[in-house]
Scaffold this motif. Structure first.
Motif, mmCIF file in Angstrom:
data_model
loop_
_atom_site.group_PDB
_atom_site.id
_atom_site.type_symbol
_atom_site.label_atom_id
_atom_site.label_comp_id
_atom_site.label_asym_id
_atom_site.label_seq_id
_atom_site.Cartn_x
_atom_site.Cartn_y
_atom_site.Cartn_z
ATOM 1 N N SER A 21 0.850 -1.190 0.000
ATOM 2 C CA SER A 21 0.000 0.000 0.000
ATOM 3 C C SER A 21 0.884 1.237 0.000
ATOM 4 C CB SER A 21 -0.905 0.033 1.241
ATOM 5 O OG SER A 21 -0.116 0.262 2.408
ATOM 6 N N GLU A 22 0.273 2.386 -0.245
ATOM 7 C CA GLU A 22 1.019 3.646 -0.165
ATOM 8 C C GLU A 22 1.506 3.916 1.254
ATOM 9 O OE1 GLU A 22 -1.664 4.143 -3.790
ATOM 10 O OE2 GLU A 22 -1.877 3.295 -1.767
ATOM 11 N N ILE A 23 0.711 3.519 2.234
ATOM 12 C CA ILE A 23 1.101 3.726 3.632
ATOM 13 C C ILE A 23 2.362 2.925 3.940
ATOM 14 C CG2 ILE A 23 0.392 3.398 6.042
ATOM 15 C CD1 ILE A 23 -2.535 3.763 5.024
ATOM 16 N N ALA A 24 2.396 1.672 3.487
ATOM 17 C CA ALA A 24 3.589 0.855 3.699
ATOM 18 C C ALA A 24 4.790 1.461 2.980
ATOM 19 C CB ALA A 24 3.337 -0.569 3.203
ATOM 20 N N ALA A 25 4.574 1.947 1.774
ATOM 21 C CA ALA A 25 5.674 2.490 0.976
ATOM 22 C C ALA A 25 6.356 3.662 1.673
ATOM 23 C CB ALA A 25 5.169 2.921 -0.395
ATOM 24 N N ILE A 26 5.574 4.596 2.203
ATOM 25 C CA ILE A 26 6.185 5.790 2.811
ATOM 26 C C ILE A 26 6.908 5.424 4.101
ATOM 27 C CG2 ILE A 26 4.201 6.576 4.181
ATOM 28 C CD1 ILE A 26 6.619 8.787 2.114
ATOM 29 N N ASN A 27 6.445 4.413 4.807
ATOM 30 C CA ASN A 27 7.148 3.994 6.024
ATOM 31 C C ASN A 27 8.432 3.237 5.698
ATOM 32 O OD1 ASN A 27 5.561 4.875 8.497
ATOM 33 N ND2 ASN A 27 3.954 4.013 7.217
ATOM 34 N N MET A 28 8.460 2.559 4.553
ATOM 35 C CA MET A 28 9.716 1.963 4.090
ATOM 36 C C MET A 28 10.715 3.061 3.718
ATOM 37 S SD MET A 28 8.266 -1.132 1.719
ATOM 38 C CE MET A 28 7.263 -2.446 2.415
ATOM 39 N N VAL A 29 10.208 4.155 3.135
ATOM 40 C CA VAL A 29 11.068 5.304 2.841
ATOM 41 C C VAL A 29 11.695 5.828 4.129
ATOM 42 C CG1 VAL A 29 11.070 7.709 2.050
ATOM 43 C CG2 VAL A 29 9.852 5.970 0.741
ATOM 44 N N TYR A 30 10.888 5.931 5.184
ATOM 45 C CA TYR A 30 11.399 6.369 6.499
ATOM 46 C C TYR A 30 12.574 5.496 6.923
ATOM 47 C CZ TYR A 30 11.074 7.765 11.484
ATOM 48 O OH TYR A 30 11.326 8.228 12.749
ATOM 49 N N GLY A 31 12.409 4.176 6.795
ATOM 50 C CA GLY A 31 13.460 3.260 7.227
ATOM 51 C C GLY A 31 14.743 3.411 6.436
ATOM 52 N N ALA A 32 14.643 3.463 5.107
ATOM 53 C CA ALA A 32 15.839 3.582 4.273
ATOM 54 C C ALA A 32 16.517 4.928 4.478
ATOM 55 C CB ALA A 32 15.464 3.387 2.804
ATOM 56 N N ALA A 33 15.710 6.012 4.560
ATOM 57 C CA ALA A 33 16.280 7.340 4.789
ATOM 58 C C ALA A 33 16.970 7.406 6.142
ATOM 59 C CB ALA A 33 15.183 8.395 4.702
ATOM 60 N N GLY A 34 16.365 6.756 7.138
ATOM 61 C CA GLY A 34 16.974 6.741 8.473
ATOM 62 C C GLY A 34 18.311 6.039 8.505
ATOM 63 N N ALA A 35 18.516 5.097 7.598
ATOM 64 C CA ALA A 35 19.797 4.394 7.502
ATOM 65 C C ALA A 35 20.805 5.154 6.639
ATOM 66 C CB ALA A 35 19.578 2.993 6.948
ATOM 67 N N GLY A 36 20.387 6.313 6.112
ATOM 68 C CA GLY A 36 21.314 7.158 5.357
ATOM 69 C C GLY A 36 21.311 6.948 3.857
ATOM 70 N N ALA A 37 20.389 6.117 3.341
ATOM 71 C CA ALA A 37 20.359 5.838 1.904
ATOM 72 C C ALA A 37 19.602 6.926 1.153
ATOM 73 C CB ALA A 37 19.695 4.490 1.644
ATOM 74 N N ARG A 38 19.940 7.086 -0.121
ATOM 75 C CA ARG A 38 19.131 7.941 -0.989
ATOM 76 C C ARG A 38 17.925 7.125 -1.440
ATOM 77 N NH1 ARG A 38 22.368 12.499 -4.548
ATOM 78 N NH2 ARG A 38 22.635 13.845 -2.726
ATOM 79 N N VAL A 39 16.716 7.652 -1.193
ATOM 80 C CA VAL A 39 15.502 6.876 -1.398
ATOM 81 C C VAL A 39 14.421 7.763 -1.986
ATOM 82 C CG1 VAL A 39 14.832 7.276 1.027
ATOM 83 C CG2 VAL A 39 13.781 5.393 -0.255
ATOM 84 N N MET A 40 13.578 7.146 -2.796
ATOM 85 C CA MET A 40 12.488 7.860 -3.461
ATOM 86 C C MET A 40 11.207 7.054 -3.395
ATOM 87 S SD MET A 40 12.106 8.736 -7.556
ATOM 88 C CE MET A 40 12.805 10.375 -7.639
ATOM 89 N N THR A 41 10.076 7.780 -3.399
ATOM 90 C CA THR A 41 8.784 7.161 -3.635
ATOM 91 C C THR A 41 8.023 8.039 -4.617
ATOM 92 O OG1 THR A 41 6.794 6.200 -2.629
ATOM 93 C CG2 THR A 41 7.534 8.310 -1.745
#
Length: 355
Positions: free
Chosen positions: A55-75
């Motif tokens: 879902s879109e809700i899951a997607a944005i929370n995955m973005v939170y996780g990757a960004a928190g680890a310092g990765a460049r991430v997009m949705t």
């Protein structure tokens, strides 16, 4: 470098890969579905990870996780999907995490239409989720500018530890134009010594990403820090185009693909002896208020804002003009697109009634 003919959504993906994006989490929705399709095919070839979330809700929370680890991430998504992401976007802003969010806007409200629109302006620029926060909002008018702003958007996100939104529309996503993938100017970016990589930072402190502050004083301290950052962004990152405004009788305002239609109308007006110019905001937040304050002091008799909405950006134009001149609005809604002929007629009507 040779130019390549690309569809807008695919060009967004190619630009993100060029910028070093390593993770894309999203969900298909018209008119941006070619973006996740492109990333699913191309991102793994460059050592990245694509994941279609449930879902879109899951997607944005995955973005939170990757960004928190310092990765460049997009949705990426389109209007109803971006609405679903709003709680997560607020969390990301509160946790001060860099990422890039793409919204190819379609007609609304509700499920609306799948045609291009600009009716998500308030959502993007005024904070669509809860709390006092801002996204940096970039509004391209062509596929080339979309590519350039996507690449720069990742740098802006990293420089300020803030989410950046690329606000396009169905036309930007679906049309095809030749693009060149240029090397952008290099910014001096701070180290990501805040990222949760399983190690302590240079001061020997644990790295914790959080947007929860139980004590009111602690939450206020966060908000004061955010507002200080936003003032810095306002000072450094405002972008706009000034098109034929010198000596103009009327100044039009438009952003994104609507601005190209307005330019066509201005050329027609010129042939009829009517002097018209345009201010095109490229950053919708921070908004270029000062150029309106400055331009309103000169010869223009009036301002006209043209949007594919019921009139959202016109409020910011009025704030910029600050009562010095009348500000009018013309728009189409629901996925309908303004025509140069209609804009020309609106300009004539306004100038006919302004003393």
């Amino acid at each position: 470098m040779a130019k390549v003919l690309m569809k807008g959504n695919e060009a967004v993906g190619a630009a993100a890969i060029q910028a070093g994006c390593k993770f894309f989490f999203g969900y298909p929705i018209t008119p941006q579905s070619e973006l996740p399709e492109y990333m699913s095919r191309e991102l793994p070839k460059h050592g990245g990870v694509f994941l279609q979330a449930e879902s879109e809700i899951a997607a944005i929370n995955m973005v939170y996780g990757a960004a928190g680890a310092g990765a460049r991430v997009m949705t990426g998504s389109s209007s109803p999907g971006v609405s679903l992401k709003q709680e997560g976007i607020s969390y990301i802003a509160g946790a001060e995490l860099p990422c890039v969010i793409v919204n190819m806007v379609r007609g609304g409200p509700g499920l609306g239409s799948i045609q291009p629109a600009q009716s998500d302006y308030f959502q993007a620029t005024k904070g669509g989720g809860h709390g006092d926060y801002h996204l940096v909002v970039l509004a391209p008018d062509s596929i080339q500018e979309t590519v350039d702003l996507v690449v720069e958007g990742f740098d802006i996100a990293d420089q300020y530890r803030n989410p950046v939104m690329i606000l396009g529309d169905g036309m930007i996503g679906q049309m095809m134009e030749p693009v060149e993938f240029k090397q952008p100017p290099k910014r001096k970016l701070p180290p990501k010594d805040w990222a949760t990589t399983g190690t302590k930072n240079s001061n020997g402190e644990r790295r914790i990403i959080n947007s929860l502050y139980i004590e009111a004083a602690d939450c206020e301290e966060l908000n004061i820090r955010l507002q200080k950052k936003y003032r810095e962004i306002e000072k450094n990152e405002i972008k706009y185009e000034n098109f034929d405004t010198e000596g103009a009788d009327i100044i039009l305002t438009a952003y994104g693909t609507t601005s190209r239609i307005v330019k066509n109308a201005i050329k027609r007006l010129k042939k009829e002896g009517i002097k018209a110019g345009m201010i095109r905001p490229i950053t919708l937040w921070p908004f270029p208020y000062d150029i309106y304050q400055e331009t309103a002091q000169y010869s223009a008799k009036a301002f006209l804002t043209v949007e594919m909405s019921a009139g959202q950006m016109v409020e910011d134009v009025r704030l910029g003009v600050n009562g010095q001149k009348p500000v009018y609005f013309y728009g189409r809604t629901g996925g309908m697109i303004p025509t140069p002929t209609a804009i020309v007629e609106e300009v004539k009507k306004i100038l006919g009634g302004v003393k």
